[in-house]
Design a protein around this motif. Structure first.
Motif, PDB file in Angstrom:
ATOM      1  N   TRP A 109      -3.886  -7.905   8.380  1.00 54.89           N
ATOM      2  CA  TRP A 109      -4.482  -7.940   9.723  1.00 54.89           C
ATOM      3  C   TRP A 109      -5.597  -8.973   9.768  1.00 54.89           C
ATOM      4  O   TRP A 109      -6.285  -9.194   8.770  1.00 54.89           O
ATOM      5  N   LYS A 113      -7.033  -2.702  14.450  1.00 54.35           N
ATOM      6  CA  LYS A 113      -7.085  -2.305  15.876  1.00 54.35           C
ATOM      7  C   LYS A 113      -7.648  -0.888  15.928  1.00 54.35           C
ATOM      8  O   LYS A 113      -7.385  -0.083  15.033  1.00 54.35           O
ATOM      9  N   ASP A 114      -8.379  -0.587  16.997  1.00 48.92           N
ATOM     10  CA  ASP A 114      -8.982   0.748  17.064  1.00 48.92           C
ATOM     11  C   ASP A 114      -7.910   1.841  16.989  1.00 48.92           C
ATOM     12  O   ASP A 114      -8.139   2.902  16.406  1.00 48.92           O
ATOM     13  N   ARG A 115      -6.703   1.538  17.522  1.00 44.52           N
ATOM     14  CA  ARG A 115      -5.645   2.566  17.490  1.00 44.52           C
ATOM     15  C   ARG A 115      -5.161   2.876  16.064  1.00 44.52           C
ATOM     16  O   ARG A 115      -4.519   3.897  15.825  1.00 44.52           O
ATOM     17  N   ASP A 116      -5.455   1.978  15.120  1.00 46.10           N
ATOM     18  CA  ASP A 116      -5.020   2.215  13.731  1.00 46.10           C
ATOM     19  C   ASP A 116      -6.055   2.972  12.912  1.00 46.10           C
ATOM     20  O   ASP A 116      -5.763   3.402  11.784  1.00 46.10           O
TER      21      ASP A 116
END
Ligand code: SAM
Ligand code: DTB
Ligand code: SF4
Length: 348
Positions: A109, A113-116
């Protein structure tokens, strides 16, 4: 150079010229100084064993010229999704049972990402619960992400400066040297220990190697771990035809890292498949005291476990325990005859 090694070891601010003078010492003088400094801070017969797992492989938007995982190069590696938490924990348990004390998880990366983050945090918590030291390398971090990782119990964050500030733009253009230093500051300020080093073999000169180490040693605190990688030239990347590093120069750079950062774990990192046992032994004598074990790094190969265990056994070296940092933490070493009979840990 008339300064004794002990005084050199106490330095907190280095100039490029001072460090270069040490790198250029006669080889025997340089190695003697490095081994002397090493013994002041570490048991010279112990090596820290880390295991790596790629938790998200390939498809990376960055253009690091050495990397198999950049979507911008033609390495032919296909991208895969973030690995399930349960699988990571199962792999870590196997690594622990085989002797590794630190588990390092890497993602291709630019930054998480915040979703991860929930999934990544669960990995840290799960691996930590196994009693292992945890390390992650996920690209650039912001302060909030670093705090979450710290609260989950992350011990180390790996983020390499890779080379000197001068040579850096010849290798990576999608994020700057200053960006790397910013992430190191965010990690340091969060209280997570810093793991930062670089790669030799990117077409850099000797002074670039020196200046990379000067940058690391002059950080507000030197990194706790300093991985020194030897380029694994990956077909399809811009570095595929880079000139191989002279093994003696590689050993010299390890010795300089040890002298400049006496309390750090210096990791003989990627590229060991291309090193003879004798070269690795010289690296240990020069002050390297950490390796990656297991036959895969992130995407590239590493020596197989049998070869590594035979080498450590032939050298009378034994693995550090988790959270071992100083000679006083080490269990007493067996005497030489006992060492010959010492069980060799089986690494799977
Ligand atoms: N994407 C994250 C990042 O770059 O910060 C983490 C993973 S990245 C693969 C971790 C480090 O591995 C790089 O900074 C680089 O120093 C090293 N590395 C990557 N490919 C390499 C290669 N072919 N040979 C030697 N070292 C390599
Ligand atoms: C580091 O300095 N070396 C490791 C670790 N930090 C994450 C990674 C080496 C990667 C070698 C190339 C590959 O496996 O793709
Ligand atoms: Fe991406 Fe890290 Fe590879 Fe650079 S080194 S291309 S950031 S995975």
């Amino acid at each position: 150079m008339s300064r004794p090694a002990a005084a050199a070891a106490d330095r907190t601010h280095w100039t490029g010229a001072e460090a270069r003078a040490i790198l250029d010492l006669p080889f025997m003088e340089l190695l003697f100084r490095a081994q002397t400094v090493h013994r002041q801070h570490f048991d010279p017969n112990r090596v820290q064993l880390s295991r790596l797992l790629s938790i998200k492989t390939g498809g990376c938007p960055e253009d690091c010229g050495y990397c198999s995982q950049s979507a911008r190069h033609g390495s032919g590696l296909s991208a895969s999704k973030l690995v399930e938490v349960e699988r990571v924990i199962a792999e870590a348990r196997r690594a622990r049972d085989a002797g590794a004390t630190r588990y390092c998880m890497g993602a291709a990366w630019r930054s998480p990402k915040d979703r991860d983050m929930d999934q990544v945090v669960a990995m840290v918590e799960g691996v930590k619960a196994l009693g292992m030291e945890t390390c992650m390398t996920l690209g650039m971090l912001d302060a909030g992400q670093a705090r979450r990782l710290r609260d989950a119990g992350l011990d180390y964050y790996n983020h390499n400066i890779d080379t000197s500030e001068r040579h850096y733009p010849n290798v990576i253009t999608t994020r700057s040297f200053a960006d790397r230093l910013d992430t190191l500051a965010v990690v340091r300020d969060s209280g997570i220990k810093v793991c930062s080093g670089g790669i030799l073999g990117l077409g850099e000169g000797q002074q670039d190697r020196v200046d990379m180490l000067v940058t690391l040693a002059n950080l507000p605190e030197p990194p706790d771990s300093v991985p020194i990688n030897m380029l694994i030239a990956i077909p399809g990347t811009p570095m595929q035809d880079a000139e191989a590093v002279d093994p003696i120069d590689f050993v010299r750079t390890i010795a300089l890292a040890r002298i400049m950062m006496p309390q750090s774990h210096v990791r003989l990192s990627a590229g060991r498949t291309g090193m003879s046992d004798e070269m690795q032994a010289l690296c240990f004598f020069a002050g390297a005291n950490s390796i990656f074990v297991g036959d895969t790094l992130l995407t590239a190969g590493n020596p197989d476990e049998d070869r590594d265990m035979r080498l450590l056994s032939r050298l009378g070296m034994s693995p550090m325990v988790a959270h071992e940092h100083a000679p006083q933490d080490a269990a007493p070493l067996p005497s030489a005859p006992d060492r010959a009979a010492m069980p060799v840990p089986i690494l799977r």
